[in-house]
Design a protein around this motif. Structure first.
Motif, PDB file in Angstrom:
ATOM      1  N   ASP A   1       4.386 -14.134   5.997  1.00  0.00           N
ATOM      2  CA  ASP A   1       4.460 -12.541   6.335  1.00  0.00           C
ATOM      3  C   ASP A   1       5.904 -12.156   6.518  1.00  0.00           C
ATOM      4  OD1 ASP A   1       3.388  -9.689   6.741  1.00  0.00           O
ATOM      5  OD2 ASP A   1       4.672 -10.225   8.489  1.00  0.00           O
TER       6      ASP A   1
ATOM      7  N   CYS B   1       0.768   1.321   3.556  1.00  0.00           N
ATOM      8  CA  CYS B   1       1.040   0.546   4.612  1.00  0.00           C
ATOM      9  C   CYS B   1      -0.194  -0.213   5.550  1.00  0.00           C
ATOM     10  CB  CYS B   1       1.897   1.592   5.484  1.00  0.00           C
ATOM     11  SG  CYS B   1       2.976   2.281   4.672  1.00  0.00           S
TER      12      CYS B   1
ATOM     13  N   SER C   1      -5.913   7.426   7.713  1.00  0.00           N
ATOM     14  CA  SER C   1      -6.004   6.124   8.440  1.00  0.00           C
ATOM     15  C   SER C   1      -7.183   6.277   9.366  1.00  0.00           C
ATOM     16  CB  SER C   1      -4.543   5.995   9.557  1.00  0.00           C
ATOM     17  OG  SER C   1      -4.545   4.743   9.691  1.00  0.00           O
ATOM     18  N   ARG C   2      -7.842   5.353   9.939  1.00  0.00           N
ATOM     19  CA  ARG C   2      -9.055   5.116  10.433  1.00  0.00           C
ATOM     20  C   ARG C   2      -8.945   5.782  12.020  1.00  0.00           C
ATOM     21  NH1 ARG C   2     -10.424  -0.787  10.012  1.00  0.00           N
ATOM     22  NH2 ARG C   2      -8.573  -0.657  10.862  1.00  0.00           N
ATOM     23  N   ASN C   3      -7.701   5.210  12.508  1.00  0.00           N
ATOM     24  CA  ASN C   3      -7.587   5.615  13.878  1.00  0.00           C
ATOM     25  C   ASN C   3      -6.208   6.450  14.044  1.00  0.00           C
ATOM     26  OD1 ASN C   3      -9.951   3.975  15.054  1.00  0.00           O
ATOM     27  ND2 ASN C   3      -8.588   2.492  14.175  1.00  0.00           N
ATOM     28  N   GLY C   4      -5.183   6.018  13.376  1.00  0.00           N
ATOM     29  CA  GLY C   4      -3.660   6.404  13.680  1.00  0.00           C
ATOM     30  C   GLY C   4      -3.660   7.866  13.116  1.00  0.00           C
TER      31      GLY C   4
ATOM     32  N   VAL D   1      -1.728   4.173   9.200  1.00  0.00           N
ATOM     33  CA  VAL D   1      -0.827   4.751  10.182  1.00  0.00           C
ATOM     34  C   VAL D   1      -0.782   3.512  11.315  1.00  0.00           C
ATOM     35  CG1 VAL D   1       0.182   6.352  11.741  1.00  0.00           C
ATOM     36  CG2 VAL D   1      -1.016   6.784   9.526  1.00  0.00           C
ATOM     37  N   GLY D   2       0.083   2.748  11.166  1.00  0.00           N
ATOM     38  CA  GLY D   2       0.180   1.578  12.205  1.00  0.00           C
ATOM     39  C   GLY D   2       1.891   1.351  12.872  1.00  0.00           C
ATOM     40  N   LYS D   3       2.124   0.123  12.903  1.00  0.00           N
ATOM     41  CA  LYS D   3       3.516   0.065  13.563  1.00  0.00           C
ATOM     42  C   LYS D   3       4.575   0.208  12.486  1.00  0.00           C
ATOM     43  CE  LYS D   3       6.032  -3.787  15.791  1.00  0.00           C
ATOM     44  NZ  LYS D   3       7.303  -3.471  15.124  1.00  0.00           N
ATOM     45  N   ILE D   4       4.491  -0.096  11.302  1.00  0.00           N
ATOM     46  CA  ILE D   4       5.715  -0.153  10.291  1.00  0.00           C
ATOM     47  C   ILE D   4       5.683   1.380   9.869  1.00  0.00           C
ATOM     48  CG2 ILE D   4       4.337  -0.694   8.142  1.00  0.00           C
ATOM     49  CD1 ILE D   4       7.894  -1.495   9.168  1.00  0.00           C
TER      50      ILE D   4
ATOM     51  N   GLN E   1      -2.179  -8.870  16.318  1.00  0.00           N
ATOM     52  CA  GLN E   1      -2.438  -8.492  14.790  1.00  0.00           C
ATOM     53  C   GLN E   1      -3.256  -9.577  14.259  1.00  0.00           C
ATOM     54  OE1 GLN E   1       1.584  -7.822  12.762  1.00  0.00           O
ATOM     55  NE2 GLN E   1       1.165  -5.625  13.268  1.00  0.00           N
TER      56      GLN E   1
ATOM     57  N   TYR F   1      -6.149  -5.252   2.298  1.00  0.00           N
ATOM     58  CA  TYR F   1      -6.939  -4.005   1.994  1.00  0.00           C
ATOM     59  C   TYR F   1      -6.189  -3.020   1.240  1.00  0.00           C
ATOM     60  CZ  TYR F   1      -8.783  -6.245   5.993  1.00  0.00           C
ATOM     61  OH  TYR F   1      -9.183  -7.119   6.990  1.00  0.00           O
ATOM     62  N   ARG F   2      -5.170  -3.423   0.611  1.00  0.00           N
ATOM     63  CA  ARG F   2      -4.503  -2.573  -0.177  1.00  0.00           C
ATOM     64  C   ARG F   2      -4.918  -2.156  -1.485  1.00  0.00           C
ATOM     65  NH1 ARG F   2       0.912  -5.103   0.938  1.00  0.00           N
ATOM     66  NH2 ARG F   2       0.642  -4.017   3.094  1.00  0.00           N
TER      67      ARG F   2
ATOM     68  N   LYS G   1       5.360  -4.424   1.559  1.00  0.00           N
ATOM     69  CA  LYS G   1       5.248  -5.778   1.224  1.00  0.00           C
ATOM     70  C   LYS G   1       4.329  -6.677   2.167  1.00  0.00           C
ATOM     71  CE  LYS G   1       6.505  -8.399   4.163  1.00  0.00           C
ATOM     72  NZ  LYS G   1       6.342  -8.641   5.908  1.00  0.00           N
TER      73      LYS G   1
ATOM     74  N   TRP H   1      -5.239  -9.445  11.500  1.00  0.00           N
ATOM     75  CA  TRP H   1      -5.277  -9.653   9.938  1.00  0.00           C
ATOM     76  C   TRP H   1      -4.222 -10.579   9.672  1.00  0.00           C
ATOM     77  CZ3 TRP H   1      -0.609  -8.488   7.751  1.00  0.00           C
ATOM     78  CH2 TRP H   1       0.321  -7.786   8.436  1.00  0.00           C
TER      79      TRP H   1
HETATM   80  P1  NAP Z   1      -0.391  -2.943  11.498  1.00  0.00           P
HETATM   81  O1  NAP Z   1       0.155  -1.744  12.544  1.00  0.00           O
HETATM   82  O2  NAP Z   1      -1.328  -4.031  12.313  1.00  0.00           O
HETATM   83  O3  NAP Z   1      -1.426  -2.208  10.592  1.00  0.00           O
HETATM   84  C1  NAP Z   1      -1.113  -0.904   9.938  1.00  0.00           C
HETATM   85  C2  NAP Z   1      -2.343   0.087  10.019  1.00  0.00           C
HETATM   86  O4  NAP Z   1      -3.447  -0.369   8.697  1.00  0.00           O
HETATM   87  C3  NAP Z   1      -3.123  -0.147  11.266  1.00  0.00           C
HETATM   88  O5  NAP Z   1      -2.814   0.577  12.261  1.00  0.00           O
HETATM   89  C4  NAP Z   1      -4.622   0.224  10.817  1.00  0.00           C
HETATM   90  O6  NAP Z   1      -4.872   1.604  10.779  1.00  0.00           O
HETATM   91  C5  NAP Z   1      -4.546  -0.078   9.283  1.00  0.00           C
HETATM   92  N1  NAP Z   1      -5.577  -1.299   9.037  1.00  0.00           N
HETATM   93  C6  NAP Z   1      -5.669  -2.189   9.770  1.00  0.00           C
HETATM   94  N2  NAP Z   1      -6.872  -3.149   9.601  1.00  0.00           N
HETATM   95  C7  NAP Z   1      -7.334  -2.394   8.264  1.00  0.00           C
HETATM   96  C8  NAP Z   1      -8.456  -2.683   7.689  1.00  0.00           C
HETATM   97  N3  NAP Z   1      -9.213  -3.614   7.946  1.00  0.00           N
HETATM   98  N4  NAP Z   1      -8.640  -1.627   6.511  1.00  0.00           N
HETATM   99  C9  NAP Z   1      -7.954  -0.663   6.344  1.00  0.00           C
HETATM  100  N5  NAP Z   1      -6.949  -0.288   7.416  1.00  0.00           N
HETATM  101  C10 NAP Z   1      -6.567  -1.071   8.313  1.00  0.00           C
HETATM  102  O7  NAP Z   1       0.514  -3.489  10.555  1.00  0.00           O
HETATM  103  P2  NAP Z   1       2.153  -3.278  10.370  1.00  0.00           P
HETATM  104  O8  NAP Z   1       2.891  -4.031  11.354  1.00  0.00           O
HETATM  105  O9  NAP Z   1       2.285  -1.823  10.192  1.00  0.00           O
HETATM  106  O10 NAP Z   1       2.164  -3.867   9.026  1.00  0.00           O
HETATM  107  C11 NAP Z   1       1.559  -3.489   7.784  1.00  0.00           C
HETATM  108  C12 NAP Z   1       1.912  -3.872   6.449  1.00  0.00           C
HETATM  109  O11 NAP Z   1       3.298  -3.478   6.564  1.00  0.00           O
HETATM  110  C13 NAP Z   1       2.061  -5.589   6.598  1.00  0.00           C
HETATM  111  O12 NAP Z   1       1.705  -5.705   5.081  1.00  0.00           O
HETATM  112  C14 NAP Z   1       3.171  -5.969   6.792  1.00  0.00           C
HETATM  113  O13 NAP Z   1       3.699  -7.169   6.436  1.00  0.00           O
HETATM  114  C15 NAP Z   1       4.330  -4.800   6.464  1.00  0.00           C
HETATM  115  N6  NAP Z   1       5.477  -4.765   7.362  1.00  0.00           N
HETATM  116  C16 NAP Z   1       5.349  -4.838   8.724  1.00  0.00           C
HETATM  117  C17 NAP Z   1       6.548  -4.597   9.571  1.00  0.00           C
HETATM  118  C18 NAP Z   1       6.729  -4.896  10.954  1.00  0.00           C
HETATM  119  O14 NAP Z   1       7.822  -5.032  11.581  1.00  0.00           O
HETATM  120  N7  NAP Z   1       5.512  -4.575  11.654  1.00  0.00           N
HETATM  121  C19 NAP Z   1       7.910  -4.820   8.722  1.00  0.00           C
HETATM  122  C20 NAP Z   1       7.916  -4.812   7.306  1.00  0.00           C
HETATM  123  C21 NAP Z   1       6.642  -4.669   6.632  1.00  0.00           C
HETATM  124  P3  NAP Z   1      -6.026   2.351  11.263  1.00  0.00           P
HETATM  125  O15 NAP Z   1      -6.932   1.671  12.299  1.00  0.00           O
HETATM  126  O16 NAP Z   1      -5.613   3.821  11.630  1.00  0.00           O
HETATM  127  O17 NAP Z   1      -7.014   2.399   9.671  1.00  0.00           O
END
Ligand code: NAP
Length: 313
Positions: free
Chosen positions: A173, A71, A41-44, A16-19, A160, A76-77, A95, A162
């Motif tokens: 990305d 997500c 989710s670990r934090n979300g 549970v994060g941004k997307i 970000q 880590y997927r 994606k 990662w």
């Molecule tokens: P994000 O907010 O940085 O990460 C999503 C969540 O993943 C984090 O809140 C975290 O939740 C968990 N996470 C982070 N590191 C982790 C780890 N080491 N092991 C397990 N869980 C971990 O990223 P995001 O922007 O949502 O993007 C996630 C995916 O969606 C990516 O593949 C990205 O390409 C795709 N996406 C993003 C967008 C965008 O606009 N941001 C748009 C389309 C697609 P916890 O800490 O709670 O575990």
């Protein structure tokens, strides 16, 4: 897992994060095919449903979950996807679908062996004018294509870490979104012939990339991805064709030919992704198109590496 045609599908979201907050939660809330029953989710956290710290805990505590959206960042997927598929759940992959081609192929085999659906989602393919661009290009000769995907990483990916680590893809990305559109709208497959990847001296993923592609008919296709763009952002695909100059702009939102607007529409990417996921589950099918990820892998294989100035958030 059997899913009757009309039953609501119990869905869980992992990572549970941004997307998730920006897109998945509203899209799921607006889709009667799904009922969101849990999150891991670990934090979300997601308000109003059961939350767990890991996918393992969630799968054992809520056996009624039938489908999971994964997500978290791509590195880590795979581990989470294996757990979900082996537990007989349908899986939606954000994606890019994984960190490598081979791991996603393994997931596709596991989905087939377990009789569940795997959906490698490409949200940009559902941008409003993408299908209209595909129709336009199908009926004409294409001489050249220029892809410019240039945005400000500080605005779109603040903090970000990662994304800069191995498997995080760096500028690919967002660039993979362009490649998901290109591989949808072109009538023939393309392949990279050369690439230059620019790595900040303090980072492990590229901040910019230029890739040349061609196809069996000798198409001249150049893609430029850059994360250092400030001011106006560009998400444009232009094509020189026998029927005029095509411009698919704003990430696939608008199609014009010779400056005349042919198609535009409201943004519906994630609602359409969830409609597609429900359709796949009900039909007992999977959709795992690896073309965009393969193009990125090819760019990393062919790419000249150039070291550029350090990047600090
Ligand atoms: P994000 O907010 O940085 O990460 C999503 C969540 O993943 C984090 O809140 C975290 O939740 C968990 N996470 C982070 N590191 C982790 C780890 N080491 N092991 C397990 N869980 C971990 O990223 P995001 O922007 O949502 O993007 C996630 C995916 O969606 C990516 O593949 C990205 O390409 C795709 N996406 C993003 C967008 C965008 O606009 N941001 C748009 C389309 C697609 P916890 O800490 O709670 O575990």
């Amino acid at each position: 897992m059997e899913t009757s045609p009309l039953a609501t599908i119990n869905l869980a979201i992992v990572g549970v994060g941004k997307i998730v907050r920006d897109q998945h939660l509203p899209a799921v809330a607006g889709n009667p095919d799904f009922r969101l029953v849990a999150a891991a989710s670990r934090n979300g956290r997601v308000e109003g449903i059961d939350n767990f710290g890991s996918i393992e805990e969630m799968l054992s505590a809520v056996p009624s979950v039938q489908a999971v959206s994964l997500c978290m960042p791509p590195q880590y997927r795979y581990a989470a996807a294996v757990k979900a598929l082996e537990a007989g759940k349908h899986v939606f992959l954000e994606k890019p679908p994984g960190a490598t081609l081979s791991e996603v192929e393994d997931l596709a085999s596991r989905a087939a062996a377990n009789g569940v659906s795997l959906f490698a989602s490409w949200h940009s393919r559902y941008a409003p004018a993408v299908e209209a661009a595909r129709d336009f290009l199908t009926g004409t000769r294409i001489d050249s294509m220029r892809v410019a995907w240039k945005e400000d990483v500080r605005q779109w990916h603040p903090g970000q870490d990662w994304i800069w680590q191995p498997g995080g893809l760096g500028v690919f990305d967002p660039g993979i979104n362009a490649l998901s559109i290109v591989s949808r709208i072109l009538p023939r497959p393309v392949f990279a012939t050369s690439a230059t990847l620019e790595f900040p001296e303090n980072r492990e993923a590229p901040i910019a990339a230029t890739i040349s592609f061609t196809d069996a008919a000798g198409l001249d296709l150049l893609a430029e991805f850059d994360w250092r763009q400030t001011g106006p952002q560009s998400w444009d695909i232009a094509a020189g064709t026998a029927a005029g100059e095509m411009l698919l702009s704003q990430g696939g939102a608008k199609l014009s030919v010779d400056g005349r607007l042919l198609h535009a529409g409201p943004e519906q990417e994630y609602p359409m992704l969830y409609r597609r996921f429900a359709e796949l589950i009900r039909a007992g099918r999977s959709d795992v198109d690896l073309a965009p990820l393969r193009h990125v892998a090819d760019a990393f294989m062919l790419g000249r590496r150039k070291v550029v100035e350090a990047f600090h958030d």
